[in-house]
Write a protein that holds these residues in place. Sequence first.
Motif, PDB file in Angstrom:
ATOM      1  N   ILE A 117      -7.122  -7.130  -4.911  1.00  0.00           N
ATOM      2  CA  ILE A 117      -7.325  -8.103  -3.839  1.00  0.00           C
ATOM      3  C   ILE A 117      -6.001  -8.637  -3.280  1.00  0.00           C
ATOM      4  O   ILE A 117      -5.841  -8.679  -2.050  1.00  0.00           O
ATOM      5  N   PRO A 118      -5.014  -9.038  -4.102  1.00  0.00           N
ATOM      6  CA  PRO A 118      -3.753  -9.511  -3.507  1.00  0.00           C
ATOM      7  C   PRO A 118      -3.088  -8.467  -2.602  1.00  0.00           C
ATOM      8  O   PRO A 118      -2.611  -8.802  -1.512  1.00  0.00           O
ATOM      9  N   ASN A 119      -3.084  -7.214  -3.027  1.00  0.00           N
ATOM     10  CA  ASN A 119      -2.475  -6.170  -2.191  1.00  0.00           C
ATOM     11  C   ASN A 119      -3.288  -5.926  -0.925  1.00  0.00           C
ATOM     12  O   ASN A 119      -2.719  -5.662   0.136  1.00  0.00           O
ATOM     13  N   LEU A 120      -4.605  -6.035  -1.014  1.00  0.00           N
ATOM     14  CA  LEU A 120      -5.436  -5.889   0.181  1.00  0.00           C
ATOM     15  C   LEU A 120      -5.179  -7.029   1.167  1.00  0.00           C
ATOM     16  O   LEU A 120      -5.178  -6.809   2.379  1.00  0.00           O
ATOM     17  N   LEU A 121      -4.949  -8.221   0.657  1.00  0.00           N
ATOM     18  CA  LEU A 121      -4.607  -9.344   1.534  1.00  0.00           C
ATOM     19  C   LEU A 121      -3.270  -9.105   2.229  1.00  0.00           C
ATOM     20  O   LEU A 121      -3.106  -9.426   3.411  1.00  0.00           O
ATOM     21  N   SER A 155       2.286  -6.526  -8.776  1.00  0.00           N
ATOM     22  CA  SER A 155       2.537  -5.084  -8.719  1.00  0.00           C
ATOM     23  C   SER A 155       3.844  -4.808  -7.994  1.00  0.00           C
ATOM     24  O   SER A 155       4.342  -5.650  -7.252  1.00  0.00           O
ATOM     25  N   ASN A 156       4.375  -3.604  -8.189  1.00  0.00           N
ATOM     26  CA  ASN A 156       5.578  -3.201  -7.459  1.00  0.00           C
ATOM     27  C   ASN A 156       5.307  -3.169  -5.964  1.00  0.00           C
ATOM     28  O   ASN A 156       6.163  -3.566  -5.167  1.00  0.00           O
ATOM     29  N   PHE A 157       4.111  -2.704  -5.587  1.00  0.00           N
ATOM     30  CA  PHE A 157       3.746  -2.705  -4.169  1.00  0.00           C
ATOM     31  C   PHE A 157       3.793  -4.127  -3.617  1.00  0.00           C
ATOM     32  O   PHE A 157       4.357  -4.376  -2.554  1.00  0.00           O
TER      33      PHE A 157
END
Length: 179
Positions: free
Chosen positions: A6-10, A62-64
Motif C-alpha cells: 500500500i505505501p508504494n501504491l500510494l 522498501s528500497n523502492f
Amino acid sequence: MKKENIPNLLTLLRIAMIPIFILILSLPGRRDLHWVAAVIFAVASFTDYLDGYLARKWQVVSNFGKFADPMADKLLVMSAFILLVGLGFVPAWIAALIVCRELAVTGLRLLLVEQGGTVLAAAMPGKIKTFSQMFAIIFYLLHFSLLADITLYIALFFTLYSGYDYFKGASFLFKDTFK
C-alpha cells in the motif's frame, strides 16, 4: 492486496497524479480550474504523509519507497513551482532556488549511497520545508495571495536552511575535494 504494498501504491498514485495536475493547470485561460488543481495537489500531498506513516507503522520500508517517495515529492513540488512561475504567481528566482536545492540534495543522497553510506533521513527543517512548500502552492492555487506569499517565504527560508543542513551533515564527503 498485501498491506506492505500500500505505501508504494500510494507513491505511484502520487506520481500518476502529477501529469493530471500539470494538464489542468496548463489549460490556457482556465483560472476557474485552479481549485481543481489545488484539490489534486492536496490529495497528492496527503499521499506523501500517508505512505510514510503506513510504511513506518507496518514496518514495510522498501528500497523502492526510499527512492520513489522523495522523488515523487520533488517531481510534484518542482512541477507546481514551475507552473506557478508561468502563471505569474511565484517569482522565477524563488522557484529556481527551490529547484536547485532539490536537485542538489538528491545528488548528495546519491553520493552518500555510492559511498556506502546510509540515506540521509529528513530532519525537522526538511519536514517544515516540505509542509510549507506544499501549503504555499495550495494557497496560490486557491488565490489566497497574501497567505501564499508569507508561506512561500517561510518555505524559501527552510528550503535553503535544510539544504545547508544536509550538506553540513555530509561534509565528510568533500573533505579531500579542495586539498
